[in-house]
Structures are given as structure tokens and as C-alpha cells.
Design a protein around this motif. Structure first.
Motif, PDB file in Angstrom:
ATOM      1  N   THR A 370       0.817  -1.212   0.000  1.00  0.00           N
ATOM      2  CA  THR A 370       0.000   0.000   0.000  1.00  0.00           C
ATOM      3  C   THR A 370       0.851   1.263   0.000  1.00  0.00           C
ATOM      4  O   THR A 370       1.847   1.348   0.718  1.00  0.00           O
ATOM      5  CB  THR A 370      -0.927   0.030   1.221  1.00  0.00           C
ATOM      6  N   PRO A 371       0.473   2.268  -0.779  1.00  0.00           N
ATOM      7  CA  PRO A 371       1.161   3.563  -0.727  1.00  0.00           C
ATOM      8  C   PRO A 371       0.898   4.235   0.620  1.00  0.00           C
ATOM      9  O   PRO A 371      -0.205   4.142   1.165  1.00  0.00           O
ATOM     10  CB  PRO A 371       0.530   4.349  -1.879  1.00  0.00           C
ATOM     11  N   GLN A 372       1.902   4.916   1.153  1.00  0.00           N
ATOM     12  CA  GLN A 372       1.806   5.460   2.501  1.00  0.00           C
ATOM     13  C   GLN A 372       0.638   6.437   2.658  1.00  0.00           C
ATOM     14  O   GLN A 372      -0.064   6.426   3.671  1.00  0.00           O
ATOM     15  CB  GLN A 372       3.114   6.162   2.885  1.00  0.00           C
ATOM     16  N   GLU A 373       0.409   7.268   1.645  1.00  0.00           N
ATOM     17  CA  GLU A 373      -0.637   8.288   1.764  1.00  0.00           C
ATOM     18  C   GLU A 373      -2.045   7.692   1.768  1.00  0.00           C
ATOM     19  O   GLU A 373      -3.012   8.370   2.118  1.00  0.00           O
ATOM     20  CB  GLU A 373      -0.513   9.316   0.639  1.00  0.00           C
ATOM     21  N   LYS A 374      -2.158   6.404   1.388  1.00  0.00           N
ATOM     22  CA  LYS A 374      -3.470   5.751   1.386  1.00  0.00           C
ATOM     23  C   LYS A 374      -3.496   4.548   2.322  1.00  0.00           C
ATOM     24  O   LYS A 374      -4.398   3.716   2.249  1.00  0.00           O
ATOM     25  CB  LYS A 374      -3.841   5.302  -0.028  1.00  0.00           C
ATOM     26  N   ARG A 375      -2.501   4.459   3.199  1.00  0.00           N
ATOM     27  CA  ARG A 375      -2.357   3.257   4.026  1.00  0.00           C
ATOM     28  C   ARG A 375      -3.565   3.028   4.928  1.00  0.00           C
ATOM     29  O   ARG A 375      -4.054   1.913   5.070  1.00  0.00           O
ATOM     30  CB  ARG A 375      -1.071   3.342   4.847  1.00  0.00           C
ATOM     31  N   GLY A 376      -4.032   4.096   5.559  1.00  0.00           N
ATOM     32  CA  GLY A 376      -5.192   3.945   6.429  1.00  0.00           C
ATOM     33  C   GLY A 376      -6.406   3.475   5.661  1.00  0.00           C
ATOM     34  O   GLY A 376      -7.159   2.610   6.114  1.00  0.00           O
ATOM     35  N   GLN A 377      -6.589   4.035   4.470  1.00  0.00           N
ATOM     36  CA  GLN A 377      -7.731   3.664   3.644  1.00  0.00           C
ATOM     37  C   GLN A 377      -7.656   2.195   3.227  1.00  0.00           C
ATOM     38  O   GLN A 377      -8.648   1.467   3.292  1.00  0.00           O
ATOM     39  CB  GLN A 377      -7.761   4.551   2.393  1.00  0.00           C
ATOM     40  N   PHE A 378      -6.453   1.759   2.824  1.00  0.00           N
ATOM     41  CA  PHE A 378      -6.307   0.377   2.400  1.00  0.00           C
ATOM     42  C   PHE A 378      -6.385  -0.589   3.581  1.00  0.00           C
ATOM     43  O   PHE A 378      -6.897  -1.707   3.446  1.00  0.00           O
ATOM     44  CB  PHE A 378      -4.997   0.175   1.621  1.00  0.00           C
ATOM     45  N   PHE A 379      -5.862  -0.184   4.746  1.00  0.00           N
ATOM     46  CA  PHE A 379      -6.029  -1.021   5.931  1.00  0.00           C
ATOM     47  C   PHE A 379      -7.510  -1.170   6.258  1.00  0.00           C
ATOM     48  O   PHE A 379      -7.970  -2.232   6.672  1.00  0.00           O
ATOM     49  CB  PHE A 379      -5.281  -0.435   7.138  1.00  0.00           C
ATOM     50  N   GLY A 380      -8.263  -0.093   6.062  1.00  0.00           N
ATOM     51  CA  GLY A 380      -9.698  -0.166   6.266  1.00  0.00           C
ATOM     52  C   GLY A 380     -10.343  -1.146   5.310  1.00  0.00           C
ATOM     53  O   GLY A 380     -11.226  -1.920   5.684  1.00  0.00           O
ATOM     54  N   LEU A 381      -9.871  -1.129   4.047  1.00  0.00           N
ATOM     55  CA  LEU A 381     -10.425  -2.051   3.057  1.00  0.00           C
ATOM     56  C   LEU A 381     -10.071  -3.501   3.365  1.00  0.00           C
ATOM     57  O   LEU A 381     -10.888  -4.406   3.180  1.00  0.00           O
ATOM     58  CB  LEU A 381      -9.925  -1.683   1.659  1.00  0.00           C
ATOM     59  N   PHE A 382      -8.842  -3.726   3.841  1.00  0.00           N
ATOM     60  CA  PHE A 382      -8.463  -5.087   4.204  1.00  0.00           C
ATOM     61  C   PHE A 382      -9.231  -5.548   5.435  1.00  0.00           C
ATOM     62  O   PHE A 382      -9.602  -6.729   5.539  1.00  0.00           O
ATOM     63  CB  PHE A 382      -6.954  -5.193   4.429  1.00  0.00           C
ATOM     64  N   ALA A 383      -9.452  -4.635   6.356  1.00  0.00           N
ATOM     65  CA  ALA A 383     -10.298  -4.978   7.494  1.00  0.00           C
ATOM     66  C   ALA A 383     -11.702  -5.300   7.001  1.00  0.00           C
ATOM     67  O   ALA A 383     -12.358  -6.228   7.486  1.00  0.00           O
ATOM     68  CB  ALA A 383     -10.336  -3.828   8.497  1.00  0.00           C
ATOM     69  N   PHE A 384     -12.151  -4.529   6.015  1.00  0.00           N
ATOM     70  CA  PHE A 384     -13.458  -4.775   5.404  1.00  0.00           C
ATOM     71  C   PHE A 384     -13.493  -6.172   4.791  1.00  0.00           C
ATOM     72  O   PHE A 384     -14.421  -6.957   5.033  1.00  0.00           O
ATOM     73  CB  PHE A 384     -13.712  -3.715   4.332  1.00  0.00           C
ATOM     74  N   SER A 385     -12.470  -6.496   4.012  1.00  0.00           N
ATOM     75  CA  SER A 385     -12.388  -7.818   3.384  1.00  0.00           C
ATOM     76  C   SER A 385     -12.341  -8.911   4.437  1.00  0.00           C
ATOM     77  O   SER A 385     -13.062  -9.915   4.361  1.00  0.00           O
ATOM     78  CB  SER A 385     -11.135  -7.895   2.498  1.00  0.00           C
ATOM     79  N   GLY A 386     -11.493  -8.709   5.446  1.00  0.00           N
ATOM     80  CA  GLY A 386     -11.341  -9.719   6.495  1.00  0.00           C
ATOM     81  C   GLY A 386     -12.607  -9.923   7.289  1.00  0.00           C
ATOM     82  O   GLY A 386     -12.953 -11.055   7.648  1.00  0.00           O
ATOM     83  N   LYS A 387     -13.330  -8.836   7.540  1.00  0.00           N
ATOM     84  CA  LYS A 387     -14.527  -8.964   8.357  1.00  0.00           C
ATOM     85  C   LYS A 387     -15.734  -9.449   7.566  1.00  0.00           C
ATOM     86  O   LYS A 387     -16.623 -10.078   8.129  1.00  0.00           O
ATOM     87  CB  LYS A 387     -14.825  -7.633   9.065  1.00  0.00           C
ATOM     88  N   VAL A 388     -15.768  -9.167   6.268  1.00  0.00           N
ATOM     89  CA  VAL A 388     -16.793  -9.799   5.444  1.00  0.00           C
ATOM     90  C   VAL A 388     -16.586 -11.309   5.492  1.00  0.00           C
ATOM     91  O   VAL A 388     -17.535 -12.089   5.630  1.00  0.00           O
ATOM     92  CB  VAL A 388     -16.756  -9.292   3.983  1.00  0.00           C
ATOM     93  N   SER A 389     -15.323 -11.716   5.403  1.00  0.00           N
ATOM     94  CA  SER A 389     -15.031 -13.153   5.472  1.00  0.00           C
ATOM     95  C   SER A 389     -15.390 -13.713   6.838  1.00  0.00           C
ATOM     96  O   SER A 389     -15.802 -14.872   6.965  1.00  0.00           O
ATOM     97  CB  SER A 389     -13.552 -13.420   5.159  1.00  0.00           C
ATOM     98  N   SER A 390     -15.255 -12.891   7.880  1.00  0.00           N
ATOM     99  CA  SER A 390     -15.595 -13.335   9.227  1.00  0.00           C
ATOM    100  C   SER A 390     -17.097 -13.423   9.436  1.00  0.00           C
ATOM    101  O   SER A 390     -17.559 -13.961  10.445  1.00  0.00           O
ATOM    102  CB  SER A 390     -14.980 -12.393  10.268  1.00  0.00           C
ATOM    103  N   VAL A 391     -17.857 -12.855   8.516  1.00  0.00           N
ATOM    104  CA  VAL A 391     -19.302 -13.070   8.502  1.00  0.00           C
ATOM    105  C   VAL A 391     -19.603 -14.351   7.737  1.00  0.00           C
ATOM    106  O   VAL A 391     -20.333 -15.232   8.202  1.00  0.00           O
ATOM    107  CB  VAL A 391     -20.049 -11.894   7.839  1.00  0.00           C
ATOM    108  N   VAL A 392     -19.009 -14.453   6.549  1.00  0.00           N
ATOM    109  CA  VAL A 392     -19.312 -15.563   5.646  1.00  0.00           C
ATOM    110  C   VAL A 392     -18.894 -16.903   6.243  1.00  0.00           C
ATOM    111  O   VAL A 392     -19.668 -17.876   6.234  1.00  0.00           O
ATOM    112  CB  VAL A 392     -18.633 -15.351   4.284  1.00  0.00           C
ATOM    113  N   GLY A 393     -17.663 -16.981   6.770  1.00  0.00           N
ATOM    114  CA  GLY A 393     -17.142 -18.245   7.294  1.00  0.00           C
ATOM    115  C   GLY A 393     -17.980 -18.818   8.425  1.00  0.00           C
ATOM    116  O   GLY A 393     -18.482 -19.956   8.328  1.00  0.00           O
TER     117      GLY A 393
END
Length: 438
Positions: A370-393
Motif C-alpha cells: 500500500t502507498p503510505q498516503e493511502k495506508r489507512g484507507q487500504f487497511f480499512g479495506l483489508f479490514a473490510f475484506s477480512g470482516k466480510v469473510s468473518s461473517v461468511v465463514g
């Protein structure tokens, strides 16, 4: 920015021991220690045992208890799916992370304590044939876990503030290893829990979570950000998230890794939530036997996370994640076919290695991509991805055990076997990351 990074790198000690003993790094790692006490004691051990204690009294009802546990975890993750992208945008807009970790931790501690108080209640009647106290405990669990998971969205990016590119993987491995040591401390309350009264663990767990969070609250320093908070509605962050998804065309490696992470995290999160009831139903472990297995698995997690910090540094994060995925497949396969405790002990140990190592490698890889200036945004997206999976699983696992409840233990074997397919999907999409990485 590069000069600042170079200066910070020069100030870092060359010795790993001295690096780990730096107050900001040690106090950051101790928060991993603290939140792992919550994760292991509440999510993995005592909350599932409490539900089995109240609900499960036969093979069929054990599967129903599994469904309750799965759905409670899924609901908690569902709320995080809604908020995680907004949290990431908040990081980028304000640069503030520590104060949110602190606030969310205190809320999680409060509702964990409420689980303990409410579980003591015998009155209150029933709702839909279930004790009201049980329903209230489940609601408090959902809230406590939601805020625990929310704190991690803000906590993980602090790794980039306290380390450099050169030592990030090692520091990440150290933090994860310290975190799993927290499991050992958390389980120290087990001898004081009366047999069959697993709710007695809830309040002590909350107090330990709070106690070991204090070093982070007082001593961890985040990087100063020279910008003002934008005067914008918190909910307007969804527009930024939508824009970030559109930008994924320019960040294909990140996009494919987010999909891979979805499936890998799906398998891990579901297995962690269900391992206690699975071991009880399939192998016949009692609480004491499972906790001993969990201790062995935790030691394997500590060793695996620490070693994979160095492996990740030598091999690179991409190859390390492939290795972790293979270990996870082997562990799950052994658990599915286990007909005796010996094979299940092997499965538990290998799962511990993969559990500790996956977070070390993926957390490092996300920061690398991730580029540093968007790191928080991308961490949010990965958390989003991870937590969607934590619903599905958990939802998938719980639905399988519910639909196949009349088949007894076969339901749990089929549900766990479905996780192997998820890991294979994850490794498949991970192959595209290397192709599109700049």
C-alpha cells in the motif's frame, strides 16, 4: 518523507533484543498481549464452553450450540463490515489512531464484564424457549467483540509509525509472538473457574485485558501528522471508499491480495471460533484437555510467528504466505479426518503455527503493497475484506451444522472440511498478486 524514514532507520538499534526493548515497540506489542487474552479466553474458549453448558446436552444440541456460536461471531463481524472502511478513512483524514484504540478497548472491556454479571442471573424468564440471561450475554458478546475488532483497525497501522521498512517484519513477528504469550497469562484463570461454570472467566478476562492495555495507552507513540482534521461528515467516508474501490484498477496487486486475504482469513477466523466445540464433539475433549491442547497450539503460534518474522524478511512476504497456507491446509485436513486424540494434537499444533504466522506475513505484506498516503484507507479495506469473510465463514459453518444436525458429528466434519476449500481459493488468488505487483 524519505529523509525522515532514513533518519528514523539510523536511530534504530541494530540488535534485535535492543529493538524489541524500545519502549514504544514493547508497549505496542503488549497491546497484542492484552487483546489476545480477550480473543482466546472469550472468543475461543469460555464463551463457547458457556454456550455448550447452557444449550448442548446431546450430539444434536452440540451442533445447535455450534450454530449459536457461529452466528454470534457472524453478527459481530457484520457490524464491523459496515464500519471498518469508515475507520480507515478516519485514519487518513486525522492521522489519529491511538485514541480510538483506547476508547474501543474500554468499551470492549465494559461489555465483557457485563457478560459476567448477566450470566449470573437465574431470573428474567425466557424468550423463544431460551433463558433471557443467555440472550443478553450473547448480545454483550457481539458488542464486546465488535469493539475489540474495531480497535485492531486502528492498532495495526501504528506498526508503520514505530518501525522502519527494514525491521517491520521482525517487529510484526515480535508483536504477534508477545500476543500469543498473552494467551498463557489469560488461561491462568482457568484453575479458579468452577467446573461447569465457565461464565466465571468473563470478568477476570476483562480485567486482564484492561491491565495489559495500559502500557500501550501510556507509552506508545504514533507518528505526528501535520494536517488538520477535515470538516466532513463521518458517513461521507463511504464516498471515499467507493472511490478507492474504483482506484483498484491502478492497484491490481492490492485488489487480488484483498481477495486472497478474504479466503485465508475466512478459514482462520472460523476455525479459531469453532475449535473448542469441534474438539469436544469430534474427539471428546473435556475443558481441561482442550485448554491443554490450546496451550500447546499457542506455544506453536508463538514459535511460528516469531520464526516467520525472520522467514518473511528472508523469503519475502509473498512466498511466506504461500508456505503458511500449505501448513493450514495440512492442519485442517488432519482435524477433519481425526478419529483419535493423537492426530488431533498434531492438527492443533500445525494450526497454531499457521495462525501465528498468517498475521505476521499478511500484516507486513499489506504495508509493503500500500502507498503510505493511502495506508489507512487500504487497511480499512483489508479490514473490510477480512470482516466480510468473518461473517461468511461462521455463517457457512453454522448453517452446515444446523442443516446436518441430525447427522451428529458428521455435520462438524463437513463444516470444517469446507474451510480447506476456502484456503485453496485464497492461494489461487494469491498467485495473481506477484504477476501484478509493481
Amino acid at each position: 518523507m524519505l529523509q525522515e524514514e532514513k533518519k528514523r532507520s539510523e536511530m534504530m538499534p541494530k540488535s534485535n533484543f535492543k529493538l524489541f526493548m524500545m519502549l514504544p515497540i514493547l508497549s505496542w506489542a503488549l497491546y497484542d498481549f492484552a487483546n489476545t487474552i480477550f480473543s482466546s479466553n472469550i472468543t475461543t474458549i469460555f464463551f463457547p464452553f458457556y454456550l455448550q453448558e447452557v444449550v448442548g446436552d446431546s450430539e444434536r444440541m452440540n451442533q445447535i450450540a455450534s450454530t449459536f456460536i457461529s452466528y454470534a461471531n457472524a453478527v459481530s463481524s457484520f457490524f464491523l463490515v459496515i464500519f471498518a472502511p469508515l475507520f480507515g478513512v478516519l485514519i487518513d483524514r486525522t492521522g489519529k489512531k491511538k485514541k480510538y484504540v483506547t476508547a474501543f478497548t474500554l468499551i470492549s472491556v465494559f461489555f465483557t464484564m457485563m457478560m459476567g454479571f448477566l450470566a449470573l442471573g437465574d431470573g428474567g424468564g425466557t424468550v423463544g424457549g431460551l433463558p433471557l440471561s443467555l440472550i443478553l450475554v450473547i448480545i454483550c458478546f457481539v458488542i464486546a467483540k465488535f469493539f475489540y475488532n474495531s480497535s485492531l483497525v486502528f492498532y495495526d497501522p501504528i506498526l508503520a509509525d514505530i518501525s522502519t521498512k527494514e525491521n517491520m517484519a521482525v517487529v510484526s513477528g515480535f508483536g504477534t509472538a508477545v500476543g500469543y504469550i498473552g494467551t498463557l497469562v489469560g488461561l491462568s484463570i482457568y484453575p479458579f473457574v468452577s467446573s461447569g461454570n465457565y461464565h466465571e472467566a468473563f470478568i477476570p478476562t476483562a480485567l486482564l485485558f484492561l491491565l495489559f492495555s495500559l502500557p500501550f495507552i501510556f507509552f506508545t507513540k504514533e507518528k505526528e501528522v501535520e494536517k488538520e482534521i477535515e470538516k466532513a461528515s463521518f458517513w461521507s467516508g463511504y464516498r471515499d471508499i467507493s472511490a478507492t474501490f474504483k482506484e483498484m484498477k491502478s492497484y491490481k496487486a492490492i485488489f487480488y491480495f484483498m481477495i486472497a486475504y478474504f479466503f485465508l482469513n475466512d478459514a482462520i477466523a472460523t476455525a479459531v471460533a469453532m475449535m473448542s466445540v469441534y474438539s469436544t464433539a469430534i474427539v471428546g475433549f473435556g475443558a481441561g484437555e482442550f485448554i491443554l491442547l490450546y496451550l500447546v497450539s499457542t506455544v506453536a503460534s508463538i514459535i511460528g510467528s516469531f520464526i516467520f518474522g525472520f522467514i518473511c524478511k528472508k523469503w519475502g512476504a509473498w512466498k511466506s504466505i504461500v508456505a503458511v497456507g500449505i501448513i493450514l491446509i495440512v492442519a485442517l485436513s488432519f482435524a477433519v479426518i481425526a478419529t483419535n486424540s493423537a492426530l488431533f494434537w498434531v492438527a492443533g499444533s500445525l494450526f497454531g503455527v499457521s495462525l501465528g504466522s498468517l498475521w505476521v506475513t499478511t500484516r507486513t505484506f499489506i504495508i509493503e503493497l500500500t502507498p503510505q498516503e493511502k495506508r489507512g484507507q487500504f487497511f480499512g479495506l483489508f479490514a473490510f475484506s477480512g470482516k466480510v469473510s468473518s461473517v461468511v465463514g461462521p455463517f457457512l459453518y453454522g448453517t452446515i451444522t444446523l442443516l446436518l444436525a441430525d447427522y451428529g458429528n458428521l455435520a462438524s466434519r463437513v463444516a470444517l472440511g469446507s474451510l480447506i476449500i476456502l484456503v485453496l481459493f485464497g492461494l489461487f488468488f494469491h498467485q495473481f498478486v506477484r504477476k501484478h505487483r509493481a
